[in-house]
Design a protein around this motif. Structure first.
Motif, PDB file in Angstrom:
ATOM      1  N   MET A  73      -5.053  -6.893   4.465  1.00  0.00           N
ATOM      2  CA  MET A  73      -5.611  -6.819   3.168  1.00  0.00           C
ATOM      3  C   MET A  73      -4.573  -6.980   2.171  1.00  0.00           C
ATOM      4  O   MET A  73      -4.227  -6.327   1.185  1.00  0.00           O
ATOM      5  N   ASN A  76      -5.470 -11.103  -2.990  1.00  0.00           N
ATOM      6  CA  ASN A  76      -6.145 -12.216  -3.020  1.00  0.00           C
ATOM      7  C   ASN A  76      -6.006 -13.140  -4.393  1.00  0.00           C
ATOM      8  O   ASN A  76      -6.642 -12.632  -5.474  1.00  0.00           O
ATOM      9  N   VAL A 345       6.198 -15.026   4.018  1.00  0.00           N
ATOM     10  CA  VAL A 345       5.070 -13.971   4.359  1.00  0.00           C
ATOM     11  C   VAL A 345       5.486 -12.916   5.529  1.00  0.00           C
ATOM     12  O   VAL A 345       5.445 -11.749   5.353  1.00  0.00           O
ATOM     13  N   PHE A 348       8.351 -10.531   4.744  1.00  0.00           N
ATOM     14  CA  PHE A 348       8.059  -9.069   3.967  1.00  0.00           C
ATOM     15  C   PHE A 348       6.943  -8.298   4.279  1.00  0.00           C
ATOM     16  O   PHE A 348       6.777  -7.239   4.241  1.00  0.00           O
ATOM     17  N   ASN A 352       7.933  -4.287   5.323  1.00  0.00           N
ATOM     18  CA  ASN A 352       7.079  -3.430   4.592  1.00  0.00           C
ATOM     19  C   ASN A 352       6.659  -2.533   5.663  1.00  0.00           C
ATOM     20  O   ASN A 352       6.704  -1.144   5.547  1.00  0.00           O
ATOM     21  N   GLU A 426       2.533  -7.874   2.762  1.00  0.00           N
ATOM     22  CA  GLU A 426       3.715  -8.079   2.150  1.00  0.00           C
ATOM     23  C   GLU A 426       3.451  -8.039   0.561  1.00  0.00           C
ATOM     24  O   GLU A 426       4.494  -8.216  -0.013  1.00  0.00           O
ATOM     25  N   THR A 427       2.435  -7.845   0.126  1.00  0.00           N
ATOM     26  CA  THR A 427       2.183  -8.056  -1.387  1.00  0.00           C
ATOM     27  C   THR A 427       2.189  -6.634  -2.081  1.00  0.00           C
ATOM     28  O   THR A 427       2.195  -6.400  -3.073  1.00  0.00           O
ATOM     29  N   GLU A 428       2.444  -5.520  -1.214  1.00  0.00           N
ATOM     30  CA  GLU A 428       2.774  -4.079  -1.926  1.00  0.00           C
ATOM     31  C   GLU A 428       4.105  -3.868  -2.036  1.00  0.00           C
ATOM     32  O   GLU A 428       5.212  -4.235  -1.467  1.00  0.00           O
ATOM     33  N   ALA A 429       4.190  -3.339  -3.370  1.00  0.00           N
ATOM     34  CA  ALA A 429       5.513  -2.851  -3.888  1.00  0.00           C
ATOM     35  C   ALA A 429       5.920  -1.554  -3.008  1.00  0.00           C
ATOM     36  O   ALA A 429       5.204  -0.863  -2.506  1.00  0.00           O
TER      37      ALA A 429
END
Lengths: 482, 465
Positions: A73, A76, A345, A348, A352, A426-429
């Motif tokens: 998830m 997007n 992709v 990271f 994470n 990968e998109t979470e800080a």
């Protein structure tokens, strides 16, 4: 409140349909409907407000951290939606000639080429509409391959016991018997059991790598050798491709066929349960069997590749070309990532996951495979909490909702008791991951001091736990006025 | 880095916490010889403005031709509100509603959708949707084989007048399951599937009969007689109905004495853009007694611990994540976002609105055909009543006529000779409510001119766009 309960006879949202009912007296009266279908009669504002309010009852990536294992998830990107919904793309009829679709077909062709490169496959067909249909396609091609060689006695598909439920269901749909292969304690496939299981009846094996246990199958080359020597083919379930995107090509691992979940790895939206897109890639020997249509390029113009060009194709999977608009979104995502972004992709996603895993272990949670690296995901087991405190993975999951986090995947894979399969993407800080760990620690404290608060969770959602037994016994699948 | 939020400090601190020297070290369980060295097939990263320019060019490259093809995908007006709401992040970026308490929005939308579809089709139950109309028919065939317990033959009668791509898809999907799809011819004069064509199967064990309303040619089938024949012969009826047509025509649940057993088809006409063929969604409805044999997700209404109404996925015991190799299907999603759009579409347009759109589309197609009255070279092939789509015999080779018209920015119809050799130079034409009088005039003028040129021996050269 349902939209039907806002309905009033005679109310409408004018301007969206013709004012008058046109003459249809050329249709025989016996074939005409006698009543008006009982749809809501509401104003446009009522509809807009109702559905906007409903949307606010959802958790989503745009509003919450959503570490749902095996579902990837990730963000997007809005650009993918905006530029896939340009009027020129939306208005194009699927059967319009290729001469009126060169812009669209160029995107599809280039997507095929990029997917070939990242998977290490000889050819790609974009048409399967979802992961499960991609799986079906893969196994149907394996069957077509054996049949074309007159090797029709192969009757079994091997599936690790940790596999996703779609794997055995797919094998059955393709007319195969399923044989399960056990998993070792460290999460790898039991090679001795595999050697015992293969034989002239083996059509192939379905594998996910990294597996559903969140670990990389280290002896994949050995597995490939065993299955190939027995005359079987290797099917790669792309559920976890995000873990190796830009790092490892399934083709190099020895797989003959792969499906990709573009709604995971290529960030197309999950949409509350679809549409997905499940393109398949194949090695040279399976290429003739790929489903149609595909897109070809003669150096100048793009064209459709159909049954006429591929007489051995397993055929069509949908009326047109699968979920074309989803494919456009994946294409846009791939271009925005580019080569450099594609490599990162897996980097990271893995960073994470390992960070979150270590932080949770330090906070006192038990890992299912403590000796292993996390891939893009990992498993926490709450077996101890169940035994000592009588709280379950479900209780933790529901309580997480109160803390504003979507729950991880629970009770899958089936092999690990009271499991939480956690995939941060990968998109979470980093601070989001830290916040999740804090919430887990607080819930653990609550479990020790006031377990009721978990068992009664969630407390902050539009509804509390629902009566699923009643839902299944007293079926209410459509609203009826009393 | 695109979509990655990590600062250098983050990376350092995270690696330190893990106890790894580098991100690279996290991949130490992957054999080195498997690692990718180059990704030459993926182009350089694009910025959003660069991407925007590329996509705008490509979307414009294909022009905005005037489209007169239907053939399973129909151009109808979609209220602006439909996709504005549907693409809200809370719908767009949510997952399958496994955590029901945090997914009541999606779940209630599906419950409302199920309600709307049962009313539109006059059926008892609806699922939460399947991939598209063609795959929905394939699943309906599999469902009928399970549901018709008295039948052992696994023989399904499939009229040739059913959409060719639906038949092809069904073949692909049921091919390995020992199911016999038997083709039933259409009447060459009427274009319909005559009950007489079924007579030869009387007394045989037939599992199901597929009935498409309208059929691929736009021709209206005698659904009552076909349905009653099937039931009299122990077969289930699988209806393939255009949902827009179902607003105006007798819905599947009221066909014949007992109604269809399963209804399925393409949901696209209800608020989904043409978009080169997808994403669309397949709808599936059935009678109450077959609901446990139906594939796909189903939402039920129930109560929570406080007795409040809530919605949840139900009947999951049919599905792959529980039943694994014994599941009714391997399907594990629906087309949620499309169903959301359709639900909002149906709410805004309403039942009477749907009827007016359907009637206007029908009247437009009829008006188009009537405009060719004075041209003896062009006219309807079949003499039976149709709905909003018509087969025209064009007295000239379509492989020159269609490109010439396409060069004129007119997509004039679907060339039926591709699927039906006996219908060479026959065009399947549809003019929905989106077409104006001027559009129809333009079509007729262009067609008469191009066909005139072709029959007069002048080569019709496509104009270059």
């Amino acid at each position: 409140m349902l939209i039907f309960e806002h309905s009033r006879p005679g109310r409408e949202a004018p301007g969206h349909s013709p004012r008058e009912l046109a003459d249809v007296s050329d249709i025989p009266a016996g074939l005409l409907r006698e009543d008006v279908p009982g749809l809501p009669e509401v104003s446009e504002l009522q509809a807009v407000r109702h559905y906007t309010r409903l949307s606010q009852k959802n958790f989503s990536i745009d509003t919450q951290f959503y570490p749902l294992g095996s579902c990837t998830m990730k963000y997007n990107p809005r650009a993918c939606n905006t530029y896939a919904m340009l009027p020129g793309f939306l208005a194009r009829h699927p059967l319009a000639p290729a001469s009126n679709g060169q812009g669209f077909l160029a995107c599809m062709y280039e997507l095929q080429e990029m997917l070939k490169d990242v998977t290490g496959m000889k050819a790609v067909s974009l048409t399967p509409a979802a992961g499960a249909q991609g799986e079906f396609t893969g196994v149907a091609m394996i069957r077509a391959y054996h049949d074309a060689r007159g090797d029709s006695e192969r009757s079994e598909i091997l599936v690790p016991d940790a596999a996703h439920g779609t794997n055995p269901a797919t094998a059955t749909m393709c007319g195969y018997k399923v044989r399960e292969i056990p998993t070792l304690k460290d999460g790898d496939v039991d090679l001795e059991a595999l050697k015992q299981a293969v034989g002239p009846q083996t059509a192939g094996i379905m594998l996910t790598n990294p597996s559903t246990l969140g670990v990389f199958e280290r002896r994949i080359q050995e597995i490939a050798r065993i299955v190939h020597e027995a005359g079987g083919l290797l099917y790669y379930d792309g559920a976890n491709l995000n873990a190796i995107l830009g790092k490892v090509r399934p083709g190099v691992m020895g797989f003959d066929v792969i499906h990709m979940n573009l709604h995971k790895t290529f960030s197309t939206p999950h949409g509350g349960g679809g549409p997905g897109a499940g393109p398949v890639g194949v090695s040279e020997r399976l290429e003739p069997f790929l489903p149609v249509p595909m897109v070809g390029h003669d150096g100048e113009r793009y064209h459709w590749i159909t049954e006429k060009d591929r007489p051995q194709s397993i055929g069509r999977l949908s009326a047109f070309m699968g979920n074309a608009g989803v494919l456009l979104r994946a294409y846009i995502y791939a271009r925005l990532l580019g080569r450099e972004g594609m490599h990162r992709v897996a980097d990271f996603a893995t960073l994470n996951a390992n960070y979150l895993m270590v932080k949770l272990r330090e906070a006192g949670f038990d890992l299912a495979f403590p000796g292993r690296r996390a891939t893009h995901e990992f498993i926490v087991t709450l077996k101890r909490q169940k035994k000592e405190l009588d709280v379950t993975a479900m209780d933790f999951a529901k309580r997480l909702l109160d803390y504003g986090y979507h729950a991880p995947t629970t009770y899958f894979p089936l092999l690990v008791p009271e499991c939480l399969l956690i995939e941060p993407t990968e998109t979470e800080a980093r601070e989001e991951l830290d916040g999740f760990v804090e919430a887990m620690v607080k819930i653990q404290e609550e479990a020790e001091t006031n377990a009721e608060v978990l068992k009664e969770a969630p407390h902050t959602q539009p509804v509390r736990r629902l009566d699923d037994v009643r839902a299944a016994r007293e079926l209410d699948l459509a609203w009826m006025e009393n | 880095m695109p979509f990655i939020p990590h600062t250098e400090d983050d990376i350092r601190a995270m690696l330190e916490a893990i106890g790894a020297d580098s991100i690279e070290a996290l991949f130490d369980e992957i054999p080195a010889d498997l690692r990718i060295k180059h990704l030459d097939g993926v182009p350089e990263t694009m910025s959003e403005p660069e991407l925007a320019r590329l996509m705008l060019e490509r979307a414009e490259q294909d022009g905005r031709p005037l489209n007169f093809i239907g053939a399973g995908a129909y151009e109808h007006h979609i209220p602006a509100a439909v996709w504005e709401i549907t693409t809200r992040g809370e719908f767009y970026s949510a997952y399958t509603p496994y955590q029901a308490e945090a997914s009541q929005g999606t779940l209630q939308v599906i419950y409302e959708y199920q309600t709307m579809m049962t009313r539109l089709m006059a059926m008892d139950a609806s699922n939460a949707s399947l991939y598209d109309g063609a795959s929905a028919l394939a699943e309906a065939v599999l469902m009928a084989v399970r549901a018709n317990r008295k039948s052992k033959s696994r023989k399904v009668l499939m009229p040739v007048a059913v959409h060719p791509a639906y038949r092809a898809t069904t073949r692909t999907i049921v091919d390995n399951q020992d199911i016999n799809l038997v083709e039933v011819p259409y009447d060459p004069a009427g274009g319909h599937t005559p009950v007489e064509a079924l007579k030869q199967y009387e007394g045989e064990d037939i599992t199901a009969l597929v009935i498409s309303q309208p059929n691929f040619f736009g021709i209206l089938e005698d659904v009552d007689a076909l349905t009653d024949w099937a039931h009299a012969n122990g077969a289930l009826v699988i209806a393939v109905a255009n949902p827009m047509a179902a607003a105006l025509l007798t819905p599947p649940g009221r066909w014949g004495e007992q109604g269809a057993d399963i209804a399925c088809g393409e949901g696209q006409p209800l608020g989904v853009p043409l978009s080169s063929g997808g994403p669309y969604y397949g709808y599936m409805c059935c009678r109450k007694e077959h609901v446990r044999q139906m594939q796909g997700r189903i939402v039920g209404r129930t109560v929570d611990r406080d007795g409040r109404t809530g919605y949840t996925l139900t009947l999951q015991a049919r599905e792959q994540h529980i039943r694994r190799s014994k599941a009714t299907s391997n399907i594990c999603t629906n087309q949620g976002l499309l169903v959301t759009a359709s639900t909002i579409f149906m709410a805004i347009v309403g039942g009477a609105g749907l009827q007016r759109i359907a009637a206007a589309s029908h009247a437009n197609t009829r008006a188009l055909v009537e405009r060719f009255r004075d041209n003896p070279a062009i006219g309807p092939v079949f003499d039976r009543p149709c709905f909003h789509e018509c087969v025209l015999k064009v007295g000239a080779p379509l492989n020159t006529v269609l490109p010439a018209l396409a060069g004129d920015n007119l997509i004039a119809g679907y060339d039926l000779g591709q699927d039906y050799p006996e219908l060479e130079d026959c065009l399947l034409v549809c003019a929905t409510e989106t077409k104006t009088e001027q559009d129809l005039d333009h079509y007729v003028e262009a067609m008469n001119r191009v066909v005139g040129d072709a029959t007069a021996g002048r080569t019709a050269k496509p104009k270059m766009a």
